[in-house]
Design a protein around this motif. Structure first.
Motif, PDB file in Angstrom:
ATOM      1  N   MET A   1      80.807 -15.036 -78.768  1.00  0.00           N
ATOM      2  CA  MET A   1      81.154 -16.147 -77.915  1.00  0.00           C
ATOM      3  C   MET A   1      80.861 -17.450 -78.661  1.00  0.00           C
ATOM      4  O   MET A   1      79.782 -17.628 -79.206  1.00  0.00           O
ATOM      5  N   THR A   2      81.811 -18.358 -78.687  1.00  0.00           N
ATOM      6  CA  THR A   2      81.636 -19.643 -79.338  1.00  0.00           C
ATOM      7  C   THR A   2      80.934 -20.598 -78.384  1.00  0.00           C
ATOM      8  O   THR A   2      81.300 -20.719 -77.224  1.00  0.00           O
ATOM      9  N   ILE A   3      79.920 -21.265 -78.883  1.00  0.00           N
ATOM     10  CA  ILE A   3      79.168 -22.213 -78.075  1.00  0.00           C
ATOM     11  C   ILE A   3      79.289 -23.596 -78.706  1.00  0.00           C
ATOM     12  O   ILE A   3      79.087 -23.761 -79.910  1.00  0.00           O
ATOM     13  N   PHE A   4      79.641 -24.572 -77.885  1.00  0.00           N
ATOM     14  CA  PHE A   4      79.761 -25.946 -78.319  1.00  0.00           C
ATOM     15  C   PHE A   4      78.414 -26.624 -78.107  1.00  0.00           C
ATOM     16  O   PHE A   4      77.873 -26.625 -77.012  1.00  0.00           O
ATOM     17  N   HIS A   5      77.837 -27.171 -79.187  1.00  0.00           N
ATOM     18  CA  HIS A   5      76.544 -27.850 -79.121  1.00  0.00           C
ATOM     19  C   HIS A   5      76.758 -29.344 -79.296  1.00  0.00           C
ATOM     20  O   HIS A   5      77.445 -29.767 -80.216  1.00  0.00           O
ATOM     21  N   PHE A   6      76.164 -30.123 -78.405  1.00  0.00           N
ATOM     22  CA  PHE A   6      76.186 -31.567 -78.567  1.00  0.00           C
ATOM     23  C   PHE A   6      74.973 -32.149 -77.851  1.00  0.00           C
ATOM     24  O   PHE A   6      74.572 -31.660 -76.802  1.00  0.00           O
ATOM     25  N   GLY A   7      74.397 -33.149 -78.471  1.00  0.00           N
ATOM     26  CA  GLY A   7      73.180 -33.717 -77.891  1.00  0.00           C
ATOM     27  C   GLY A   7      72.167 -32.623 -77.618  1.00  0.00           C
ATOM     28  O   GLY A   7      71.871 -31.800 -78.470  1.00  0.00           O
ATOM     29  N   ARG A   8      71.657 -32.591 -76.392  1.00  0.00           N
ATOM     30  CA  ARG A   8      70.704 -31.557 -75.988  1.00  0.00           C
ATOM     31  C   ARG A   8      71.391 -30.439 -75.209  1.00  0.00           C
ATOM     32  O   ARG A   8      70.730 -29.629 -74.584  1.00  0.00           O
ATOM     33  N   HIS A   9      72.699 -30.389 -75.248  1.00  0.00           N
ATOM     34  CA  HIS A   9      73.458 -29.441 -74.435  1.00  0.00           C
ATOM     35  C   HIS A   9      74.120 -28.365 -75.284  1.00  0.00           C
ATOM     36  O   HIS A   9      74.491 -28.609 -76.421  1.00  0.00           O
ATOM     37  N   SER A  10      74.266 -27.199 -74.682  1.00  0.00           N
ATOM     38  CA  SER A  10      75.017 -26.099 -75.293  1.00  0.00           C
ATOM     39  C   SER A  10      75.932 -25.542 -74.214  1.00  0.00           C
ATOM     40  O   SER A  10      75.474 -25.177 -73.133  1.00  0.00           O
ATOM     41  N   VAL A  11      77.234 -25.510 -74.499  1.00  0.00           N
ATOM     42  CA  VAL A  11      78.213 -25.052 -73.522  1.00  0.00           C
ATOM     43  C   VAL A  11      79.080 -23.970 -74.161  1.00  0.00           C
ATOM     44  O   VAL A  11      79.773 -24.232 -75.140  1.00  0.00           O
ATOM     45  N   PRO A  12      79.069 -22.753 -73.607  1.00  0.00           N
ATOM     46  CA  PRO A  12      79.988 -21.721 -74.108  1.00  0.00           C
ATOM     47  C   PRO A  12      81.432 -22.157 -73.829  1.00  0.00           C
ATOM     48  O   PRO A  12      81.733 -22.645 -72.726  1.00  0.00           O
ATOM     49  N   LEU A  13      82.294 -22.027 -74.811  1.00  0.00           N
ATOM     50  CA  LEU A  13      83.694 -22.428 -74.611  1.00  0.00           C
ATOM     51  C   LEU A  13      84.338 -21.666 -73.459  1.00  0.00           C
ATOM     52  O   LEU A  13      85.233 -22.188 -72.805  1.00  0.00           O
ATOM     53  N   THR A  14      83.862 -20.454 -73.188  1.00  0.00           N
ATOM     54  CA  THR A  14      84.424 -19.680 -72.083  1.00  0.00           C
ATOM     55  C   THR A  14      84.070 -20.288 -70.730  1.00  0.00           C
ATOM     56  O   THR A  14      84.712 -19.964 -69.729  1.00  0.00           O
ATOM     57  N   ASP A  15      83.075 -21.172 -70.671  1.00  0.00           N
ATOM     58  CA  ASP A  15      82.689 -21.822 -69.410  1.00  0.00           C
ATOM     59  C   ASP A  15      83.498 -23.080 -69.128  1.00  0.00           C
ATOM     60  O   ASP A  15      83.388 -23.663 -68.056  1.00  0.00           O
ATOM     61  N   ILE A  16      84.278 -23.536 -70.100  1.00  0.00           N
ATOM     62  CA  ILE A  16      85.069 -24.753 -69.905  1.00  0.00           C
ATOM     63  C   ILE A  16      86.355 -24.386 -69.185  1.00  0.00           C
ATOM     64  O   ILE A  16      87.137 -23.566 -69.654  1.00  0.00           O
ATOM     65  N   HIS A  17      86.542 -25.019 -68.037  1.00  0.00           N
ATOM     66  CA  HIS A  17      87.702 -24.739 -67.206  1.00  0.00           C
ATOM     67  C   HIS A  17      88.886 -25.645 -67.567  1.00  0.00           C
ATOM     68  O   HIS A  17      90.027 -25.221 -67.571  1.00  0.00           O
ATOM     69  N   ASP A  18      88.597 -26.906 -67.862  1.00  0.00           N
ATOM     70  CA  ASP A  18      89.666 -27.860 -68.151  1.00  0.00           C
ATOM     71  C   ASP A  18      89.115 -28.984 -69.021  1.00  0.00           C
ATOM     72  O   ASP A  18      87.910 -29.231 -69.050  1.00  0.00           O
ATOM     73  N   ILE A  19      90.017 -29.653 -69.729  1.00  0.00           N
ATOM     74  CA  ILE A  19      89.675 -30.762 -70.605  1.00  0.00           C
ATOM     75  C   ILE A  19      90.569 -31.944 -70.246  1.00  0.00           C
ATOM     76  O   ILE A  19      91.774 -31.777 -70.093  1.00  0.00           O
ATOM     77  N   ASN A  20      89.977 -33.107 -70.137  1.00  0.00           N
ATOM     78  CA  ASN A  20      90.744 -34.326 -69.929  1.00  0.00           C
ATOM     79  C   ASN A  20      90.468 -35.239 -71.118  1.00  0.00           C
ATOM     80  O   ASN A  20      89.314 -35.552 -71.406  1.00  0.00           O
ATOM     81  N   LEU A  21      91.519 -35.634 -71.805  1.00  0.00           N
ATOM     82  CA  LEU A  21      91.402 -36.487 -72.988  1.00  0.00           C
ATOM     83  C   LEU A  21      91.858 -37.897 -72.644  1.00  0.00           C
ATOM     84  O   LEU A  21      92.960 -38.085 -72.118  1.00  0.00           O
ATOM     85  N   LYS A  22      90.995 -38.849 -72.925  1.00  0.00           N
ATOM     86  CA  LYS A  22      91.347 -40.267 -72.789  1.00  0.00           C
ATOM     87  C   LYS A  22      91.282 -40.860 -74.185  1.00  0.00           C
ATOM     88  O   LYS A  22      90.319 -40.622 -74.906  1.00  0.00           O
ATOM     89  N   TYR A  23      92.291 -41.626 -74.562  1.00  0.00           N
ATOM     90  CA  TYR A  23      92.282 -42.178 -75.913  1.00  0.00           C
ATOM     91  C   TYR A  23      92.864 -43.581 -75.925  1.00  0.00           C
ATOM     92  O   TYR A  23      93.617 -43.973 -75.038  1.00  0.00           O
ATOM     93  N   ASN A  24      92.466 -44.334 -76.919  1.00  0.00           N
ATOM     94  CA  ASN A  24      93.026 -45.643 -77.193  1.00  0.00           C
ATOM     95  C   ASN A  24      93.358 -45.656 -78.678  1.00  0.00           C
ATOM     96  O   ASN A  24      92.465 -45.762 -79.514  1.00  0.00           O
ATOM     97  N   TYR A  25      94.626 -45.497 -78.963  1.00  0.00           N
ATOM     98  CA  TYR A  25      95.087 -45.377 -80.341  1.00  0.00           C
ATOM     99  C   TYR A  25      94.699 -46.597 -81.180  1.00  0.00           C
ATOM    100  O   TYR A  25      94.231 -46.465 -82.305  1.00  0.00           O
ATOM    101  N   HIS A  26      94.884 -47.791 -80.635  1.00  0.00           N
ATOM    102  CA  HIS A  26      94.648 -49.012 -81.405  1.00  0.00           C
ATOM    103  C   HIS A  26      93.167 -49.272 -81.666  1.00  0.00           C
ATOM    104  O   HIS A  26      92.815 -49.908 -82.660  1.00  0.00           O
TER     105      HIS A  26
END
Length: 67
Positions: A1-26
């Motif tokens: 199982m792949t686990i995404f680590h960031f900051g003090r958090h660890s989230v298994p990719l299988t636990d992610i239900h949806d992703i929302n991307l916000k971006y500003n190209y400029h």
């Protein structure tokens, strides 16, 4: 199982239900909001958003067998 680590958090990719991307190209910015199983939401800062996208793209390349 792949686990995404960031900051003090660890989230298994299988636990992610949806992703929302916000971006500003400029402004060269992108921000990720994750919806985790159970309805929890996490908003990532810029460095964590970039780390997540790098891991996500790597995961998609592996699953789709794209080099």
């Amino acid at each position: 199982m792949t686990i995404f680590h960031f900051g003090r958090h660890s989230v298994p990719l299988t636990d992610i239900h949806d992703i929302n991307l916000k971006y500003n190209y400029h402004d060269n910015e992108m921000y990720i909001d994750l919806e985790i199983n159970g309805g929890a939401q996490m908003s990532l800062n810029l460095p964590d958003s970039l780390t997540f996208m790098e891991e996500f793209i790597k995961h998609v390349r592996e699953v789709k067998n794209i080099k």
